[in-house]
Write a protein that holds these residues in place. Structure first.
Motif, PDB file in Angstrom:
ATOM      1  N   VAL A  97       0.855  -1.184   0.000  1.00 47.77           N
ATOM      2  CA  VAL A  97       0.000   0.000   0.000  1.00 47.77           C
ATOM      3  C   VAL A  97       0.892   1.234   0.000  1.00 47.77           C
ATOM      4  N   GLY A  98       0.497   2.282  -0.690  1.00 50.57           N
ATOM      5  CA  GLY A  98       1.310   3.497  -0.656  1.00 50.57           C
ATOM      6  C   GLY A  98       0.862   4.566  -1.621  1.00 50.57           C
ATOM      7  N   THR A  99       1.779   5.473  -1.874  1.00 49.97           N
ATOM      8  CA  THR A  99       1.506   6.615  -2.747  1.00 49.97           C
ATOM      9  C   THR A  99       2.199   6.399  -4.092  1.00 49.97           C
ATOM     10  N   GLN A 100       2.404   7.485  -4.814  1.00 51.63           N
ATOM     11  CA  GLN A 100       3.095   7.415  -6.113  1.00 51.63           C
ATOM     12  C   GLN A 100       4.414   6.665  -6.014  1.00 51.63           C
ATOM     13  N   ALA A 101       4.981   6.623  -4.811  1.00 50.19           N
ATOM     14  CA  ALA A 101       6.269   5.955  -4.615  1.00 50.19           C
ATOM     15  C   ALA A 101       6.242   4.505  -5.101  1.00 50.19           C
ATOM     16  N   LEU A 102       5.038   3.939  -5.218  1.00 50.82           N
ATOM     17  CA  LEU A 102       4.925   2.542  -5.630  1.00 50.82           C
ATOM     18  C   LEU A 102       5.460   2.281  -7.022  1.00 50.82           C
ATOM     19  N   PHE A 103       5.546   3.309  -7.841  1.00 50.00           N
ATOM     20  CA  PHE A 103       6.040   3.014  -9.185  1.00 50.00           C
ATOM     21  C   PHE A 103       7.398   3.648  -9.480  1.00 50.00           C
ATOM     22  N   GLN A 104       8.138   3.952  -8.427  1.00 54.16           N
ATOM     23  CA  GLN A 104       9.510   4.395  -8.650  1.00 54.16           C
ATOM     24  C   GLN A 104      10.307   3.258  -9.281  1.00 54.16           C
ATOM     25  N   GLU A 105      11.331   3.678  -9.974  1.00 53.60           N
ATOM     26  CA  GLU A 105      12.102   2.741 -10.789  1.00 53.60           C
ATOM     27  C   GLU A 105      12.609   1.511 -10.034  1.00 53.60           C
TER      28      GLU A 105
ATOM     29  N   PHE B 201      -4.430  11.124 -10.570  1.00 53.09           N
ATOM     30  CA  PHE B 201      -3.220  10.657 -11.225  1.00 53.09           C
ATOM     31  C   PHE B 201      -3.348  10.883 -12.717  1.00 53.09           C
ATOM     32  N   GLY B 202      -2.241  11.140 -13.357  1.00 46.27           N
ATOM     33  CA  GLY B 202      -2.279  11.201 -14.809  1.00 46.27           C
ATOM     34  C   GLY B 202      -2.345   9.790 -15.359  1.00 46.27           C
ATOM     35  N   VAL B 203      -2.829   9.676 -16.583  1.00 49.90           N
ATOM     36  CA  VAL B 203      -2.912   8.379 -17.227  1.00 49.90           C
ATOM     37  C   VAL B 203      -1.544   7.701 -17.259  1.00 49.90           C
ATOM     38  N   HIS B 204      -0.515   8.511 -17.538  1.00 50.73           N
ATOM     39  CA  HIS B 204       0.814   7.904 -17.699  1.00 50.73           C
ATOM     40  C   HIS B 204       1.361   7.350 -16.394  1.00 50.73           C
ATOM     41  N   GLN B 205       0.949   7.942 -15.265  1.00 54.56           N
ATOM     42  CA  GLN B 205       1.401   7.392 -13.988  1.00 54.56           C
ATOM     43  C   GLN B 205       0.823   5.999 -13.799  1.00 54.56           C
ATOM     44  N   ARG B 206      -0.452   5.889 -14.168  1.00 52.82           N
ATOM     45  CA  ARG B 206      -1.109   4.596 -14.069  1.00 52.82           C
ATOM     46  C   ARG B 206      -0.401   3.592 -14.979  1.00 52.82           C
ATOM     47  N   LEU B 207      -0.042   4.060 -16.169  1.00 48.14           N
ATOM     48  CA  LEU B 207       0.626   3.170 -17.111  1.00 48.14           C
ATOM     49  C   LEU B 207       1.978   2.705 -16.576  1.00 48.14           C
ATOM     50  N   ALA B 208       2.677   3.597 -15.893  1.00 47.64           N
ATOM     51  CA  ALA B 208       3.982   3.244 -15.358  1.00 47.64           C
ATOM     52  C   ALA B 208       3.847   2.093 -14.366  1.00 47.64           C
TER      53      ALA B 208
ATOM     54  N   ARG C 259       1.514  -0.126 -14.351  1.00 46.76           N
ATOM     55  CA  ARG C 259       1.145  -1.324 -15.086  1.00 46.76           C
ATOM     56  C   ARG C 259       2.377  -2.007 -15.676  1.00 46.76           C
ATOM     57  N   GLU C 260       3.362  -1.191 -16.046  1.00 48.86           N
ATOM     58  CA  GLU C 260       4.587  -1.754 -16.611  1.00 48.86           C
ATOM     59  C   GLU C 260       5.335  -2.629 -15.612  1.00 48.86           C
ATOM     60  N   LYS C 261       5.075  -2.397 -14.345  1.00 52.40           N
ATOM     61  CA  LYS C 261       5.773  -3.148 -13.311  1.00 52.40           C
ATOM     62  C   LYS C 261       5.518  -4.638 -13.409  1.00 52.40           C
ATOM     63  N   GLY C 262       4.381  -4.991 -13.938  1.00 47.88           N
ATOM     64  CA  GLY C 262       4.051  -6.407 -13.999  1.00 47.88           C
ATOM     65  C   GLY C 262       4.531  -7.045 -15.281  1.00 47.88           C
ATOM     66  N   ALA C 263       4.962  -6.197 -16.213  1.00 49.80           N
ATOM     67  CA  ALA C 263       5.221  -6.697 -17.554  1.00 49.80           C
ATOM     68  C   ALA C 263       6.499  -7.517 -17.643  1.00 49.80           C
ATOM     69  N   GLY C 264       7.325  -7.474 -16.615  1.00 53.05           N
ATOM     70  CA  GLY C 264       8.574  -8.210 -16.652  1.00 53.05           C
ATOM     71  C   GLY C 264       8.369  -9.681 -16.955  1.00 53.05           C
ATOM     72  N   SER C 265       7.337 -10.243 -16.366  1.00 51.80           N
ATOM     73  CA  SER C 265       7.069 -11.656 -16.556  1.00 51.80           C
ATOM     74  C   SER C 265       6.335 -11.911 -17.869  1.00 51.80           C
TER      75      SER C 265
END
Ligand code: ADP
Ligand code: MG
Length: 698
Positions: A382-390, A408-415, A417-423
């Motif tokens: 659980v957290g803030t925008q920090a959840l999608f830091q690099e 949130f901007g759309v692109h923040q949401r997209l960022a 979503r990219e977190k799961g794409a590794g697999s």
């Protein structure tokens, strides 16, 4: 078709005479790279300089050209030093007001001099005024009109004046006239015919240079067929881009999340309430989505207090039970902390570790958390925008939950979503909002999302009684706080401030808190604002929750999520400064318990007519949808969607409110284009959305 169709969309702006690399760079900042882009840079509005309005016929609001003789000019020393020039044309009087002026300027404005002015008309203390108008001296016998046609006003950027825009568009229009192919018509012929749309090139030329006999009112209101034709095309393009984003999203694979029944039952058994029918229905929709191979993309709308959090927790259980991690992101630290508490309370008894990450988690604690997360030992983060830091790496992210998405901007949401794409798998996405968006608007703004609505509040809530009171009665209201607290209740006092600066807001809240503490001897006054550390905020909130603080003074940081059932009185200072939906959210902080609750909207007089009307809406309704619809009418979609700042819903010519009647047609047209003319989708989207599509393509 000619030899070079769509030529104008390929010619760079530098082919226009006088546009060098420097201007090209400036234009590129507005996303204008080709001649076509210049042509689609349409006037924002028009000024009517074709006629001079007799002062007796002027009214406030809107711009006008006037002409009259100076009666006298004076310098006033009030709150702000200003130069007032009294003008008379025989039919009435007007004052020109200048806050910035030179002595030479003042001396030139002599009684008897005739001035022609253009500017915005507004009500002044004595009569109608023009503040900082354009003006110039004229001779008695000068031609009556300034312009033969309406004057276009272009959206602009630093270093580009209106005259430059007129010059630039003039050259592009000349090129359009001389080009054999004109502008490529991308809308299919059958659609053009069926909807009786004006040819594109004609509409474009017309709007840049409306002829002298143009129906001015229609143009000024955006109702001209040329505007409507372009608005239609823009709405279609917008639809198409969202559909594209949606199709792309669907083409990805998501994890199949089909576990969780027993965990959900266990949580349900532990809850002191059972889900409402609406909560259960929406939860079913979510759960059905998550067992699919296609990643979910669902927006859950539910009024303040409708119980979205527990639905999110149930969804999270399904993901965790299926062996995946969940990220829950909220826009503010305070709200994220509240979620953390709920989630820990609900999930930890089920042996699911809940982690916490915000900007203030640093050093060793952060390192440890990241390790746990990466190793897959953290079930829910659980957290803030920090959840999608690099450097935040998940082991197996399967579900992303975003609360209050419009912040949130759309692109923040997209960022995220990219977190799961590794697999190779894209996480499912659940977006929750308390902003009740009317359906037609939601379908236009969020055409890339599926929509669920929690349209029922949990039972046992007592509606909040709202009153609108002038701050001249502030003392009485303070007495009321004292009385309520004496009866064991608690209260919020919300400070609003126009200033963008957070520091100023916090300062103002501090002052109010000190003043109220002075007035309310014997009661405990607390203070919470954005500048406190999370620990400090937490302490104050805990003390408020525990009843140790009677009155909590706060900035709008408490707008979302805060849940203290014993608080039954809320005072909102200067509510006229906030949007209706935002006020509705704030008010949702009270009325959470069983005692009757009150909300006092403490405005600062005088209130304008619209402001009065808006506050009355809030007083008379507690239905978020009704309030949002009113807000939409009174303030426009940007405000209601909360995207004004992020610029996601900015149309060049369409206006969701004005063009409501076209929304359904545009959706229908988009369907037909996708089915029968897929080849025009990309060029249409490119023409109208340009840079924005880059986000959509991620
Ligand atoms: P919101 O939709 O505004 O986020 P919350 O999820 O914060 O609302 O829920 C508001 C309050 O209602 C919380 O205290 C929550 O525990 C409670 N609640 C949620 N669902 C129900 C229900 N079905 N019956 C009774 N109380 C509920
Ligand atoms: Mg909530």
């Amino acid at each position: 078709m000619t030899a070079s169709p769509d030529e104008l969309s390929r010619l760079p702006v530098t082919v226009l005479k006088g546009v060098g690399p420097k201007s090209a760079e400036r234009l590129a900042r507005l996303d204008i790279e080709t001649v076509q882009d210049v042509l689609f840079h349409l006037p924002l509005r028009y000024q009517d300089r074709t006629r001079i309005v007799p002062m007796g016929q002027l009214h406030s609001g809107g711009e006008a050209a006037i002409e009259g003789e100076i009666e006298h000019a004076e310098i006033r020393f009030g709150r702000r030093r200003s130069l007032l020039v009294h003008l008379n044309d025989g039919s009435g009087r007007v004052i020109l007001r200048f806050f910035h002026f030179s002595a030479a300027q003042k001396n030139a404005l002599k009684p008897g001099l005739r001035l022609r002015c253009f500017g915005e008309v507004r009500n002044g203390p004595a009569c109608l005024e023009l503040v900082h108008p354009e003006y110039r001296p004229v001779a008695e016998d000068e031609a009556p009109a300034e312009a033969a046609s309406l004057t276009p006003v272009y959206p602009t950027t630093e270093g580009m004046h209106q005259l430059s825009w007129r010059d630039l568009t003039e050259k592009a229009l000349a090129m359009l006239r001389n080009s054999s192919a004109g502008l490529q018509e991308w809308l299919p012929a059958d659609l053009l015919e069926e909807y009786r749309l004006m040819p594109l090139s004609e509409a474009i030329s017309y709007l840049h240079r409306p002829p002298p006999d143009a129906p001015q009112l229609q143009l000024l209101e955006g109702q001209h067929p040329a505007q409507q034709r372009l608005a239609f095309e823009e709405l279609v393009a917008h639809q198409l881009s969202l559909r594209q984003a949606r199709q792309l999203h669907r083409s990805h694979q998501g994890p199949v999340l089909d576990g969780g029944k027993s965990l959900q039952e266990a949580l349900a058994a532990n809850l002191p309430f059972s889900l409402t029918t609406a909560q259960q229905r929406v939860l079913d929709e979510i759960c059905t989505d998550m067992v699919q191979r296609q990643p979910m993309l669902r927006l859950v709308q539910g009024d303040v207090g409708s119980g979205k959090t527990v639905v999110a927790a149930m969804a999270a259980l399904q993901a965790v039970a299926s062996g995946y991690q969940v990220a829950l992101m909220a826009p503010t630290e305070l709200l994220a902390e509240q979620h953390l508490k709920s989630f820990r309370q609900w999930l930890e008894p089920l042996q699911i570790p809940v982690g916490w990450l915000s900007g203030s988690v640093k050093g060793k604690a952060r390192q440890l958390l990241l390790e746990e997360l990466h190793a897959g030992r953290t079930g829910v983060l659980v957290g803030t925008q920090a959840l999608f830091q690099e450097d935040v790496q998940y082991h197996s992210l399967g579900l992303v939950i975003v609360d209050e998405q419009h912040r949130f901007g759309v692109h923040q949401r997209l960022a995220l979503r990219e977190k799961g794409a590794g697999s190779g798998l894209y996480p499912h996405q659940l977006i929750m909002t308390a902003t009740p968006i009317p359906r037609s608007l939601a379908m236009t703004a969020y055409a890339d999302l599926d929509l669920s609505v929690i349209d029922e509040l949990p039972p046992g809530r007592t509606p909040v009684t709202t009153v609108v009171v002038s701050d001249q009665r502030r003392d009485q209201i303070i007495e009321r706080v004292r009385a309520a607290c004496a009866q064991g209740r608690q209260a919020y006092w919300v400070c609003t401030l126009i200033e963008e600066s957070e520091a100023l807001q916090c300062q103002a809240a501090e002052d109010v808190a000190a003043e109220l503490q002075e007035e309310l001897q014997g009661l405990q006054v607390g203070l919470v604002h954005g500048r406190l550390s999370p620990q400090e905020k937490e302490q104050v909130m805990q003390a408020f929750k525990a009843g140790e603080i009677h009155l909590l003074v706060a900035t709008t940081v408490i707008e979302v999520g805060v849940d203290v059932p014993n608080a039954s009185l809320m005072i909102i200072e200067n509510p006229e400064r906030l949007g209706l939906s935002q006020l509705h959210q704030l008010r949702g902080r009270v009325g959470r318990g069983t005692v009757e609750s009150h909300c006092v909207l403490l405005y600062h007089p005088p209130l304008g007519e619209t402001a009065r009307e808006r506050l009355a809406v809030l007083r008379d309704s507690s239905d978020g949808f009704v309030i949002a619809r009113k807000d939409l009418e009174l303030r426009g979609p940007g405000e209601v969607l909360g995207v004004r700042q992020t610029g996601e819903m900015q149309f060049r010519i369409a206006d969701i409110l004005r063009d409501q009647a076209m929304l359904d047609l545009a959706r229908e047209a988009a369907d037909r284009i996708l089915a029968r003319h897929p080849e025009v989708v990309q060029p249409l989207v490119q023409r109208w959305l340009g840079r924005n599509t880059r986000y959509a393509r991620v």
